[in-house]
Design a protein around this motif. Sequence first.
Motif, PDB file in Angstrom:
ATOM      1  N   SER A   3       0.819  -1.214   0.000  1.00  0.00           N
ATOM      2  CA  SER A   3       0.000   0.000   0.000  1.00  0.00           C
ATOM      3  C   SER A   3       0.852   1.262   0.000  1.00  0.00           C
ATOM      4  N   GLY A   4       2.175   1.110  -0.240  1.00  0.00           N
ATOM      5  CA  GLY A   4       3.067   2.266  -0.259  1.00  0.00           C
ATOM      6  C   GLY A   4       2.906   3.061  -1.548  1.00  0.00           C
ATOM      7  N   ASP A   5       3.862   3.961  -1.775  1.00  0.00           N
ATOM      8  CA  ASP A   5       3.805   4.807  -2.973  1.00  0.00           C
ATOM      9  C   ASP A   5       3.736   3.961  -4.248  1.00  0.00           C
ATOM     10  N   VAL A   6       4.506   2.873  -4.272  1.00  0.00           N
ATOM     11  CA  VAL A   6       4.550   2.045  -5.483  1.00  0.00           C
ATOM     12  C   VAL A   6       3.200   1.371  -5.724  1.00  0.00           C
ATOM     13  N   GLY A   7       2.673   0.731  -4.682  1.00  0.00           N
ATOM     14  CA  GLY A   7       1.399   0.022  -4.836  1.00  0.00           C
ATOM     15  C   GLY A   7       0.291   0.952  -5.291  1.00  0.00           C
ATOM     16  N   ARG A   8       0.230   2.120  -4.666  1.00  0.00           N
ATOM     17  CA  ARG A   8      -0.860   3.050  -5.012  1.00  0.00           C
ATOM     18  C   ARG A   8      -0.659   3.668  -6.391  1.00  0.00           C
ATOM     19  N   ARG A   9       0.592   3.970  -6.756  1.00  0.00           N
ATOM     20  CA  ARG A   9       0.862   4.569  -8.083  1.00  0.00           C
ATOM     21  C   ARG A   9       0.540   3.573  -9.195  1.00  0.00           C
ATOM     22  N   LEU A  10       1.009   2.334  -9.030  1.00  0.00           N
ATOM     23  CA  LEU A  10       0.716   1.340 -10.064  1.00  0.00           C
ATOM     24  C   LEU A  10      -0.773   1.015 -10.098  1.00  0.00           C
ATOM     25  N   GLY A  11      -1.388   1.055  -8.922  1.00  0.00           N
ATOM     26  CA  GLY A  11      -2.845   0.860  -8.875  1.00  0.00           C
ATOM     27  C   GLY A  11      -3.548   1.898  -9.734  1.00  0.00           C
ATOM     28  N   ASP A  12      -3.139   3.157  -9.602  1.00  0.00           N
ATOM     29  CA  ASP A  12      -3.724   4.231 -10.432  1.00  0.00           C
ATOM     30  C   ASP A  12      -3.566   3.899 -11.915  1.00  0.00           C
ATOM     31  N   GLY A  13      -2.333   3.520 -12.278  1.00  0.00           N
ATOM     32  CA  GLY A  13      -2.040   3.274 -13.697  1.00  0.00           C
ATOM     33  C   GLY A  13      -2.815   2.085 -14.241  1.00  0.00           C
ATOM     34  N   LEU A  14      -2.941   1.046 -13.441  1.00  0.00           N
ATOM     35  CA  LEU A  14      -3.633  -0.159 -13.919  1.00  0.00           C
ATOM     36  C   LEU A  14      -5.142   0.066 -14.011  1.00  0.00           C
ATOM     37  N   ASN A 135       8.952   5.628  -8.144  1.00  0.00           N
ATOM     38  CA  ASN A 135       7.519   5.434  -8.424  1.00  0.00           C
ATOM     39  C   ASN A 135       6.852   6.559  -9.223  1.00  0.00           C
ATOM     40  N   PRO A 136       7.267   7.833  -9.101  1.00  0.00           N
ATOM     41  CA  PRO A 136       6.543   8.852  -9.872  1.00  0.00           C
ATOM     42  C   PRO A 136       6.637   8.641 -11.387  1.00  0.00           C
ATOM     43  N   HIS A 137       7.654   7.869 -11.836  1.00  0.00           N
ATOM     44  CA  HIS A 137       7.827   7.667 -13.280  1.00  0.00           C
ATOM     45  C   HIS A 137       7.430   6.276 -13.748  1.00  0.00           C
ATOM     46  N   MET A 138       6.837   5.484 -12.867  1.00  0.00           N
ATOM     47  CA  MET A 138       6.507   4.108 -13.275  1.00  0.00           C
ATOM     48  C   MET A 138       5.411   4.071 -14.345  1.00  0.00           C
ATOM     49  N   VAL A 139       4.473   5.006 -14.223  1.00  0.00           N
ATOM     50  CA  VAL A 139       3.356   5.065 -15.180  1.00  0.00           C
ATOM     51  C   VAL A 139       3.554   6.321 -16.025  1.00  0.00           C
ATOM     52  N   HIS A 140       3.486   6.184 -17.340  1.00  0.00           N
ATOM     53  CA  HIS A 140       3.713   7.306 -18.263  1.00  0.00           C
ATOM     54  C   HIS A 140       5.056   7.993 -18.010  1.00  0.00           C
ATOM     55  N   PRO A 141       6.139   7.292 -18.229  1.00  0.00           N
ATOM     56  CA  PRO A 141       7.467   7.900 -18.016  1.00  0.00           C
ATOM     57  C   PRO A 141       7.812   8.833 -19.178  1.00  0.00           C
ATOM     58  N   ASN A 142       7.276  10.034 -19.119  1.00  0.00           N
ATOM     59  CA  ASN A 142       7.478  10.959 -20.245  1.00  0.00           C
ATOM     60  C   ASN A 142       8.790  11.715 -20.062  1.00  0.00           C
ATOM     61  N   PHE A 143       9.806  11.280 -20.790  1.00  0.00           N
ATOM     62  CA  PHE A 143      11.117  11.937 -20.705  1.00  0.00           C
ATOM     63  C   PHE A 143      11.427  12.582 -22.045  1.00  0.00           C
TER      64      PHE A 143
END
Length: 216
Positions: A3-14, A135-143
């Motif tokens: 439920s940390g930053d990673v879990g919640r961020r990837l949850g958003d993306g999925l 984690n902020p760049h795991m979903v939509h890594p726009n570089f």
Amino acid sequence: MGSGDVGRRLGDGLIELGHSIKIGSRDPNKKDIVQWVSNHAREEGKGLSGTFTEAASFAELIVLATLWDGTPNAIKMADPKDFDGKVVVDITNPLDFSKGMPPRLAVGHSDSGGETIQRMLSESKVVKAFNIVGNPHMVHPNFPGGPPTMFICGNDEESKKIVTDKILTPFGWETVDIGGIEGSRLLEPLAMLWMIYYFRTSTGNHAFKLLRKPGN
Ligand SMILES: NC(=O)c1ccc[n+]([C@@H]2O[C@H](COP(=O)([O-])OP(=O)(O)OC[C@H]3O[C@@H](n4cnc5c(N)ncnc54)[C@H](OP(=O)(O)O)[C@@H]3O)[C@@H](O)[C@H]2O)c1
């Protein structure tokens, strides 16, 4: 699971990709999770929470996003049978914080966190992915330099294809498969490199990219 930053961020993306997500935690009623569920209230039935066992039994594909030291406990708190036959995306990094920051790897050279997880979940198809970026760049890594490269590894070819085609590519990553799960011996130190740069520059806006010249 996580439920940390990673879990919640990837949850958003999925959820954005149309999937239903149940975030697993020891305490599904904790503040961050309640807020996350409420953020997804409009996507009815897509953003859920539960215990580790409820999340693992719910899932078709399991994302392991737990603190390394807590990972064996989290797996134990779920029914190990709930992992059998499933793709398990292992994002964990086996970090040892006992000597302060930056952390060190708790395992390496002749073994890795990814292999440890695969041994724990011997009937699952573990794919190491997402561990080499913040984690902020795991979903939509726009570089500005184009899609960065996510290196992945795992023993099951079909599972790596699922993770690539259904998750990494739609999120915007280029994926490079480096072979079996023992590749985690390289990917976990690569995460350390990401972290060292983070600590030295105080910025998390970086990701790796494999550059190639045309031809052989
Ligand atoms: N943060 C990043 O940007 C990043 C990037 C790449 C890889 N990673 C790796 O991804 C994983 C998740 O990172 P994170 O920053 O999202 O969160 P984290 O703080 O490392 O982990 C949070 C999760 O671990 C669980 N946990 C902690 N101790 C536990 C225990 N004793 N028993 C059972 N569960 C326990 C927590 O459960 P509760 O919900 O019950 O508290 C929570 O769900 C880590 O392995 C990390 O190294 C992180």
